[in-house]
Design a protein around this motif. Structure first.
Motif, PDB file in Angstrom:
ATOM      1  N   THR A   1     149.207  65.718 -16.743  1.00 27.05           N
ATOM      2  CA  THR A   1     149.599  66.420 -15.520  1.00 27.05           C
ATOM      3  C   THR A   1     148.506  67.344 -15.009  1.00 27.05           C
ATOM      4  O   THR A   1     148.581  67.820 -13.879  1.00 27.05           O
ATOM      5  CB  THR A   1     150.875  67.242 -15.759  1.00 27.05           C
ATOM      6  N   GLU A   2     147.489  67.618 -15.815  1.00 28.69           N
ATOM      7  CA  GLU A   2     146.425  68.536 -15.396  1.00 28.69           C
ATOM      8  C   GLU A   2     145.469  67.912 -14.400  1.00 28.69           C
ATOM      9  O   GLU A   2     144.884  68.616 -13.571  1.00 28.69           O
ATOM     10  CB  GLU A   2     145.636  69.030 -16.614  1.00 28.69           C
ATOM     11  N   ALA A   3     145.290  66.610 -14.463  1.00 25.04           N
ATOM     12  CA  ALA A   3     144.224  65.951 -13.708  1.00 25.04           C
ATOM     13  C   ALA A   3     144.527  65.855 -12.217  1.00 25.04           C
ATOM     14  O   ALA A   3     145.589  65.354 -11.836  1.00 25.04           O
ATOM     15  CB  ALA A   3     143.983  64.550 -14.266  1.00 25.04           C
ATOM     16  N   PRO A   4     143.607  66.287 -11.354  1.00 19.74           N
ATOM     17  CA  PRO A   4     143.756  66.037  -9.916  1.00 19.74           C
ATOM     18  C   PRO A   4     143.737  64.538  -9.639  1.00 19.74           C
ATOM     19  O   PRO A   4     143.126  63.768 -10.382  1.00 19.74           O
ATOM     20  CB  PRO A   4     142.523  66.713  -9.319  1.00 19.74           C
ATOM     21  N   GLU A   5     144.389  64.112  -8.583  1.00 23.17           N
ATOM     22  CA  GLU A   5     144.469  62.678  -8.288  1.00 23.17           C
ATOM     23  C   GLU A   5     143.127  62.105  -7.868  1.00 23.17           C
ATOM     24  O   GLU A   5     142.732  61.033  -8.298  1.00 23.17           O
ATOM     25  CB  GLU A   5     145.521  62.427  -7.204  1.00 23.17           C
ATOM     26  N   GLY A   6     142.410  62.779  -7.001  1.00 22.70           N
ATOM     27  CA  GLY A   6     141.146  62.261  -6.499  1.00 22.70           C
ATOM     28  C   GLY A   6     140.026  62.391  -7.515  1.00 22.70           C
ATOM     29  O   GLY A   6     139.940  63.393  -8.235  1.00 22.70           O
ATOM     30  N   THR A   7     139.162  61.394  -7.580  1.00 22.70           N
ATOM     31  CA  THR A   7     138.071  61.409  -8.555  1.00 22.70           C
ATOM     32  C   THR A   7     137.098  62.551  -8.295  1.00 22.70           C
ATOM     33  O   THR A   7     136.670  63.237  -9.233  1.00 22.70           O
ATOM     34  CB  THR A   7     137.324  60.062  -8.536  1.00 22.70           C
ATOM     35  N   ILE A   8     136.742  62.781  -7.049  1.00 18.32           N
ATOM     36  CA  ILE A   8     135.814  63.872  -6.739  1.00 18.32           C
ATOM     37  C   ILE A   8     136.429  65.213  -7.122  1.00 18.32           C
ATOM     38  O   ILE A   8     135.752  66.096  -7.672  1.00 18.32           O
ATOM     39  CB  ILE A   8     135.421  63.835  -5.253  1.00 18.32           C
ATOM     40  N   ASP A   9     137.724  65.377  -6.867  1.00 15.54           N
ATOM     41  CA  ASP A   9     138.403  66.613  -7.254  1.00 15.54           C
ATOM     42  C   ASP A   9     138.448  66.756  -8.773  1.00 15.54           C
ATOM     43  O   ASP A   9     138.306  67.867  -9.307  1.00 15.54           O
ATOM     44  CB  ASP A   9     139.831  66.627  -6.696  1.00 15.54           C
ATOM     45  N   LEU A  10     138.643  65.652  -9.480  1.00 14.99           N
ATOM     46  CA  LEU A  10     138.674  65.693 -10.939  1.00 14.99           C
ATOM     47  C   LEU A  10     137.301  66.075 -11.490  1.00 14.99           C
ATOM     48  O   LEU A  10     137.200  66.895 -12.413  1.00 14.99           O
ATOM     49  CB  LEU A  10     139.118  64.350 -11.504  1.00 14.99           C
ATOM     50  N   ILE A  11     136.254  65.507 -10.937  1.00 14.12           N
ATOM     51  CA  ILE A  11     134.902  65.844 -11.380  1.00 14.12           C
ATOM     52  C   ILE A  11     134.623  67.326 -11.139  1.00 14.12           C
ATOM     53  O   ILE A  11     134.049  68.019 -11.996  1.00 14.12           O
ATOM     54  CB  ILE A  11     133.861  64.954 -10.666  1.00 14.12           C
ATOM     55  N   HIS A  12     135.019  67.829  -9.982  1.00 17.90           N
ATOM     56  CA  HIS A  12     134.835  69.258  -9.682  1.00 17.90           C
ATOM     57  C   HIS A  12     135.605  70.110 -10.698  1.00 17.90           C
ATOM     58  O   HIS A  12     135.097  71.138 -11.182  1.00 17.90           O
ATOM     59  CB  HIS A  12     135.308  69.560  -8.263  1.00 17.90           C
ATOM     60  N   HIS A  13     136.813  69.689 -11.027  1.00 17.87           N
ATOM     61  CA  HIS A  13     137.631  70.401 -12.014  1.00 17.87           C
ATOM     62  C   HIS A  13     136.938  70.413 -13.376  1.00 17.87           C
ATOM     63  O   HIS A  13     136.898  71.456 -14.053  1.00 17.87           O
ATOM     64  CB  HIS A  13     138.995  69.720 -12.117  1.00 17.87           C
ATOM     65  N   LEU A  14     136.381  69.289 -13.778  1.00 23.04           N
ATOM     66  CA  LEU A  14     135.685  69.207 -15.062  1.00 23.04           C
ATOM     67  C   LEU A  14     134.460  70.124 -15.088  1.00 23.04           C
ATOM     68  O   LEU A  14     134.205  70.808 -16.089  1.00 23.04           O
ATOM     69  CB  LEU A  14     135.269  67.765 -15.352  1.00 23.04           C
ATOM     70  N   ARG A  15     133.721  70.145 -13.991  1.00 24.26           N
ATOM     71  CA  ARG A  15     132.535  70.992 -13.916  1.00 24.26           C
ATOM     72  C   ARG A  15     132.884  72.479 -14.018  1.00 24.26           C
ATOM     73  O   ARG A  15     132.277  73.224 -14.801  1.00 24.26           O
ATOM     74  CB  ARG A  15     131.806  70.773 -12.586  1.00 24.26           C
ATOM     75  N   THR A  16     133.852  72.902 -13.208  1.00 27.41           N
ATOM     76  CA  THR A  16     134.138  74.332 -13.088  1.00 27.41           C
ATOM     77  C   THR A  16     135.055  74.854 -14.201  1.00 27.41           C
ATOM     78  O   THR A  16     134.830  75.940 -14.740  1.00 27.41           O
ATOM     79  CB  THR A  16     134.762  74.648 -11.727  1.00 27.41           C
ATOM     80  N   ARG A  17     136.083  74.086 -14.534  1.00 25.83           N
ATOM     81  CA  ARG A  17     137.046  74.549 -15.538  1.00 25.83           C
ATOM     82  C   ARG A  17     136.511  74.385 -16.956  1.00 25.83           C
ATOM     83  O   ARG A  17     136.824  75.202 -17.838  1.00 25.83           O
ATOM     84  CB  ARG A  17     138.364  73.774 -15.396  1.00 25.83           C
ATOM     85  N   TYR A  18     135.681  73.357 -17.190  1.00 29.47           N
ATOM     86  CA  TYR A  18     135.244  73.081 -18.558  1.00 29.47           C
ATOM     87  C   TYR A  18     133.740  73.265 -18.762  1.00 29.47           C
ATOM     88  O   TYR A  18     133.333  74.041 -19.626  1.00 29.47           O
ATOM     89  CB  TYR A  18     135.700  71.687 -18.975  1.00 29.47           C
ATOM     90  N   HIS A  19     132.908  72.588 -18.009  1.00 29.80           N
ATOM     91  CA  HIS A  19     131.465  72.711 -18.241  1.00 29.80           C
ATOM     92  C   HIS A  19     131.005  74.160 -18.138  1.00 29.80           C
ATOM     93  O   HIS A  19     130.363  74.693 -19.059  1.00 29.80           O
ATOM     94  CB  HIS A  19     130.690  71.850 -17.242  1.00 29.80           C
ATOM     95  N   ASP A  20     131.320  74.807 -17.031  1.00 30.42           N
ATOM     96  CA  ASP A  20     130.877  76.190 -16.838  1.00 30.42           C
ATOM     97  C   ASP A  20     131.495  77.120 -17.880  1.00 30.42           C
ATOM     98  O   ASP A  20     130.838  78.030 -18.395  1.00 30.42           O
ATOM     99  CB  ASP A  20     131.246  76.673 -15.436  1.00 30.42           C
ATOM    100  N   THR A  21     132.757  76.877 -18.204  1.00 25.04           N
ATOM    101  CA  THR A  21     133.450  77.730 -19.175  1.00 25.04           C
ATOM    102  C   THR A  21     132.875  77.572 -20.573  1.00 25.04           C
ATOM    103  O   THR A  21     132.654  78.563 -21.284  1.00 25.04           O
ATOM    104  CB  THR A  21     134.956  77.405 -19.179  1.00 25.04           C
ATOM    105  N   HIS A  22     132.624  76.321 -20.998  1.00 21.18           N
ATOM    106  CA  HIS A  22     132.029  76.090 -22.327  1.00 21.18           C
ATOM    107  C   HIS A  22     130.708  76.844 -22.459  1.00 21.18           C
ATOM    108  O   HIS A  22     130.447  77.495 -23.481  1.00 21.18           O
ATOM    109  CB  HIS A  22     131.761  74.611 -22.562  1.00 21.18           C
ATOM    110  N   ARG A  23     129.870  76.726 -21.444  1.00 24.74           N
ATOM    111  CA  ARG A  23     128.549  77.365 -21.506  1.00 24.74           C
ATOM    112  C   ARG A  23     128.683  78.876 -21.665  1.00 24.74           C
ATOM    113  O   ARG A  23     128.023  79.487 -22.506  1.00 24.74           O
ATOM    114  CB  ARG A  23     127.748  77.029 -20.252  1.00 24.74           C
ATOM    115  N   ALA A  24     129.541  79.468 -20.863  1.00 24.40           N
ATOM    116  CA  ALA A  24     129.712  80.924 -20.912  1.00 24.40           C
ATOM    117  C   ALA A  24     130.289  81.371 -22.244  1.00 24.40           C
ATOM    118  O   ALA A  24     129.849  82.385 -22.824  1.00 24.40           O
ATOM    119  CB  ALA A  24     130.609  81.378 -19.761  1.00 24.40           C
ATOM    120  N   GLU A  25     131.256  80.633 -22.753  1.00 24.69           N
ATOM    121  CA  GLU A  25     131.912  81.047 -23.998  1.00 24.69           C
ATOM    122  C   GLU A  25     130.985  80.924 -25.202  1.00 24.69           C
ATOM    123  O   GLU A  25     130.996  81.788 -26.090  1.00 24.69           O
ATOM    124  CB  GLU A  25     133.190  80.237 -24.207  1.00 24.69           C
TER     125      GLU A  25
END
Length: 220
Positions: free
Chosen positions: A65-89
């Protein structure tokens, strides 16, 4: 994601968001005992394998249920919610781990080697996310499917490496179990390290089970 009782708890713990915590609650080890099947682990814990499988299937449904429907939106979600967060943490976790190891080196439950492990994760995961951002994601955004099969296979392989790191993280921290009287730094370290671990499992699940299958029929 198809679930079977013959699958190992080690694989499931690092593939399904929430599975690691479920196993911890039932006293099931997925680092040292990671090669046990769901069936074997459930029986050893005095549980019904069918009930355990049902709980895991509920986690899979919830994760989708977390995944946005659109692929571009999902990629943006992965970048901002996970990639950026992993790096900072990881930037904050590594010195905190080094501090706890140094101050509590003589404690029998001290997470010795944790800082070095987090450094390795930072390096490997950082390289992995960079390859996704500069190569894989742009191909997906252009929908260049003929060029995606081998890069996706490589990303899945690298996810397997990160899963091994997560099992090691579980082992070094004793399942993020704090000893009695743990100081605030130790508490903060385990709280944030567990959050990082849980996030990484969610991150890989979204890619393996939702993003990648949009471009290939391959399954994990």
């Amino acid at each position: 994601m198809e679930l079977q009782q013959s699958q190992t708890v080690g694989k499931i713990a690092t593939s399904i968001p929430g599975a690691a915590e479920l196993f911890r609650q039932h006293g099931i080890s997925f680092c040292c005992g990671g090669s046990d099947s769901i069936q074997e682990a459930a029986v050893a814990a005095g549980l019904s394998p069918e009930a355990m499988l049902s709980e895991l299937q509920s986690l899979v449904r919830a994760a989708s249920t977390e995944a946005p429907e659109g692929t571009i939106d999902l990629i943006h979600h992965l970048r901002t919610r996970y990639h950026d967060t992993h790096r900072a943490e990881l930037i904050s976790l590594i010195p905190l781990a080094a501090k706890v190891e140094r101050v509590h080196a003589d404690h029998p439950d001290a997470p010795l080697g944790l800082a070095d492990l987090l450094e390795r994760i930072k390096s490997d995961l950082g390289d992995h996310m960079h390859r996704e951002e500069v190569f894989l994601f742009p191909l997906m955004e252009r929908d260049d499917q003929p060029m995606l099969t081998r890069p996706i296979e490589q990303m899945r392989h690298e996810h397997d490496v990160e899963a091994q790191h997560l099992a090691e993280l579980e082992h070094v921290t004793g399942g993020f179990h704090l000893p009695e009287g743990a100081c605030n730094s130790w508490r903060a370290l385990y709280t944030n390290a567990k959050k990082f671990s849980d996030d990484l499992v969610r991150h890989m699940h979204l890619e393996n089970e939702i993003l990648f299958p949009r471009f290939t029929s391959a399954k994990v």
